[in-house]
Design a protein around this motif. Structure first.
Motif, mmCIF file in Angstrom:
data_model
loop_
_atom_site.group_PDB
_atom_site.id
_atom_site.type_symbol
_atom_site.label_atom_id
_atom_site.label_comp_id
_atom_site.label_asym_id
_atom_site.label_seq_id
_atom_site.Cartn_x
_atom_site.Cartn_y
_atom_site.Cartn_z
ATOM 1 N N MET A 33 0.841 -1.249 -0.164
ATOM 2 C CA MET A 33 0.073 0.129 -0.061
ATOM 3 C C MET A 33 0.901 1.327 0.001
ATOM 4 O O MET A 33 1.412 1.794 1.151
ATOM 5 C CB MET A 33 -0.765 0.123 1.342
ATOM 6 C CG MET A 33 -1.550 -1.366 1.636
ATOM 7 S SD MET A 33 -2.652 -1.214 2.959
ATOM 8 C CE MET A 33 -1.660 -1.096 4.293
ATOM 9 N N ASP A 34 1.363 1.611 -1.034
ATOM 10 C CA ASP A 34 2.278 2.828 -1.258
ATOM 11 C C ASP A 34 1.742 3.985 -1.879
ATOM 12 O O ASP A 34 0.773 3.954 -2.621
ATOM 13 C CB ASP A 34 3.451 2.243 -2.082
ATOM 14 C CG ASP A 34 4.694 3.131 -1.852
ATOM 15 O OD1 ASP A 34 4.592 3.970 -0.776
ATOM 16 O OD2 ASP A 34 5.698 2.961 -2.484
ATOM 17 N N GLY A 35 2.299 5.064 -1.537
ATOM 18 C CA GLY A 35 2.031 6.516 -1.977
ATOM 19 C C GLY A 35 1.104 7.352 -1.036
ATOM 20 O O GLY A 35 0.528 8.492 -1.456
ATOM 21 N N ASN A 36 0.973 7.133 -0.019
ATOM 22 C CA ASN A 36 0.416 8.015 1.042
ATOM 23 C C ASN A 36 0.658 9.473 0.983
ATOM 24 O O ASN A 36 0.243 10.304 1.345
ATOM 25 C CB ASN A 36 0.099 7.182 2.319
ATOM 26 C CG ASN A 36 -0.657 6.112 2.505
ATOM 27 O OD1 ASN A 36 -1.490 5.752 1.453
ATOM 28 N ND2 ASN A 36 -0.598 5.165 3.496
ATOM 29 N N GLY A 37 2.157 9.420 1.130
ATOM 30 C CA GLY A 37 2.823 10.610 1.549
ATOM 31 C C GLY A 37 2.623 11.413 0.125
ATOM 32 O O GLY A 37 2.312 12.940 0.453
ATOM 33 N N ARG A 38 2.941 10.788 -1.036
ATOM 34 C CA ARG A 38 2.681 11.564 -2.125
ATOM 35 C C ARG A 38 1.263 11.961 -2.341
ATOM 36 O O ARG A 38 0.828 13.273 -2.884
ATOM 37 C CB ARG A 38 3.036 10.908 -3.458
ATOM 38 C CG ARG A 38 4.682 10.784 -3.688
ATOM 39 C CD ARG A 38 5.016 9.879 -4.563
ATOM 40 N NE ARG A 38 4.979 8.472 -3.867
ATOM 41 C CZ ARG A 38 5.279 7.292 -4.477
ATOM 42 N NH1 ARG A 38 5.386 7.414 -5.790
ATOM 43 N NH2 ARG A 38 5.261 6.406 -3.413
ATOM 44 N N ARG A 92 1.492 14.454 5.914
ATOM 45 C CA ARG A 92 1.617 13.096 5.719
ATOM 46 C C ARG A 92 0.866 12.273 6.250
ATOM 47 O O ARG A 92 0.126 11.203 5.847
ATOM 48 C CB ARG A 92 3.081 12.546 5.771
ATOM 49 C CG ARG A 92 3.871 13.310 4.849
ATOM 50 C CD ARG A 92 5.673 12.739 5.190
ATOM 51 N NE ARG A 92 5.597 11.065 4.843
ATOM 52 C CZ ARG A 92 5.897 10.645 3.732
ATOM 53 N NH1 ARG A 92 6.059 11.445 2.609
ATOM 54 N NH2 ARG A 92 5.850 9.352 3.333
ATOM 55 N N HIS A 112 -1.970 8.870 5.498
ATOM 56 C CA HIS A 112 -1.963 7.814 6.153
ATOM 57 C C HIS A 112 -3.278 7.373 6.627
ATOM 58 O O HIS A 112 -3.720 6.172 6.477
ATOM 59 C CB HIS A 112 -0.924 7.446 7.217
ATOM 60 C CG HIS A 112 0.463 7.556 6.922
ATOM 61 N ND1 HIS A 112 0.994 6.547 5.797
ATOM 62 C CD2 HIS A 112 1.745 8.459 7.119
ATOM 63 C CE1 HIS A 112 2.324 6.977 5.496
ATOM 64 N NE2 HIS A 112 2.527 7.887 6.395
ATOM 65 N N ALA A 166 2.069 -2.808 6.057
ATOM 66 C CA ALA A 166 1.615 -1.619 6.611
ATOM 67 C C ALA A 166 2.716 -0.799 7.229
ATOM 68 O O ALA A 166 2.679 0.308 7.449
ATOM 69 C CB ALA A 166 0.548 -1.873 7.787
HETATM 70 C C1 IPE Z 1 2.993 3.795 2.264
HETATM 71 O O1 IPE Z 1 3.044 5.197 1.970
HETATM 72 C C2 IPE Z 1 2.662 3.635 3.661
HETATM 73 C C3 IPE Z 1 3.817 3.505 4.416
HETATM 74 C C4 IPE Z 1 5.166 3.085 4.226
HETATM 75 C C5 IPE Z 1 3.668 3.348 6.021
HETATM 76 P P1 IPE Z 1 4.309 6.187 2.027
HETATM 77 O O2 IPE Z 1 4.355 6.922 3.258
HETATM 78 O O3 IPE Z 1 5.790 5.340 1.466
HETATM 79 O O4 IPE Z 1 3.992 7.025 0.623
HETATM 80 P P2 IPE Z 1 4.950 7.933 -0.211
HETATM 81 O O5 IPE Z 1 5.813 6.754 -0.732
HETATM 82 O O6 IPE Z 1 5.809 8.693 0.489
HETATM 83 O O7 IPE Z 1 4.300 8.368 -1.180
#
Ligand code: IPE
Ligand code: IPE
Ligand code: MG
Length: 240
Positions: free
Chosen positions: A15-20, A29, A33, A59
């Motif tokens: 599950m990637d990309g929450n930060g972006r 950020r 999440h 997770a």
């Molecule tokens: C995934 O999203 C969640 C975790 C790693 C906990 P990210 O937080 O890695 O999101 P990006 O990759 O920075 O966009």
């Protein structure tokens, strides 16, 4: 259209990309999440509806401790919120929750909520929802090697009797009552094309589906698209 007869038994998701997603929206950020948890809830429900037997989500990795204290505690806080608010529904839906990873070092409140969830869902026979938490594929293999070496040392096992099955049986996916087959399908969102230390042993013959969609935007419709893509693949396992 999904072929109902070829639904994978086990789906693993990074599950990637929450930060972006958060950055795009101009929010912190942790808000990313939080949106990610909501997406996860829908995917858990949908997995159950599709008749998937095992869902394993990444997770928190053994490498994610490198992030700021604020972000790490935010992630665990959200996890507590998820398990507490979902517990009754998980029980109602006959979902069995498990954790892959050593969660002994996560904050006390998170640990308590998690243990309660594991205990109260352990006899459920529906979807098995595996949360990979403080999980690393190399760490998992290292732990398995140590456990096998201990058995050899104790004279319970001879080195020549070690098989691939012995190793599988000592991984989180293999331990008694968590027992789950290798994932047929591994999905990663957000456009990154790598495993990031996820299920290294178990994905030997998985089909990989990568999508550019950021995790908070990953809907049940996107999920079905990924399964359709999986169903279109020709799985040969080294044969002709
Ligand atoms: C995934 O999203 C969640 C975790 C790693 C906990 P990210 O937080 O890695 O999101 P990006 O990759 O920075 O966009
Ligand atoms: C993998 O994503 C871990 C989780 C989704 C929990 P990361 O965002 O941590 O991976 P990298 O750093 O891009 O490889
Ligand atoms: Mg990431």
């Amino acid at each position: 259209m999904l072929d109902k007869d070829r639904i994978p038994k086990h789906v693993a998701i990074i599950m990637d990309g929450n930060g972006r997603w958060a950055k795009q929206k101009g929010v912190p950020r942790v808000a990313g999440h939080n949106a990610g948890m909501k997406a996860m809830k829908k995917i858990v429900d949908h997995s159950d509806k599709l008749g998937i037997k095992y869902l394993t989500v990444y997770a928190f990795s053994t490498e994610n401790w490198k992030r700021s204290v604020e972000e790490v505690s935010g992630i665990f806080g959200l996890l507590v919120k998820y398990v507490n608010s979902e517990l009754q529904e998980l029980i109602r839906n006959n979902v069995k929750v498990t954790v892959f990873g050593d969660y002994s070092m996560i904050p006390e409140d998170a640990k308590r909520s998690l243990e309660k969830t594991l205990e109260q869902t352990k006899d459920n026979t529906g979807l098995q929802f595996n949360i990979a938490l403080n999980y690393g594929g190399r760490d998992e293999i290292k732990k398995a090697v140590c456990a096998i070496a201990e058995k050899v040392k104790a004279g319970e096992l001879q080195p020549e009797d070690i098989t691939e099955e012995t190793i599988s049986a000592h991984l989180y996916t293999g331990v008694h009552n968590y027992d789950c087959p290798d994932p047929e399908l591994m999905i990663r969102t957000s456009g990154e094309i790598r495993l990031s230390n996820y299920l290294l042993w178990q994905t030997a013959y998985s089909e990989f589906v990568f999508t550019d969609v950021l995790w908070p935007d990953f809907t049940p419709a996107e999920y079905e698209k990924a399964i359709e893509e999986y169903q279109s693949r020709d799985r040969r396992f080294g044969g002709r």
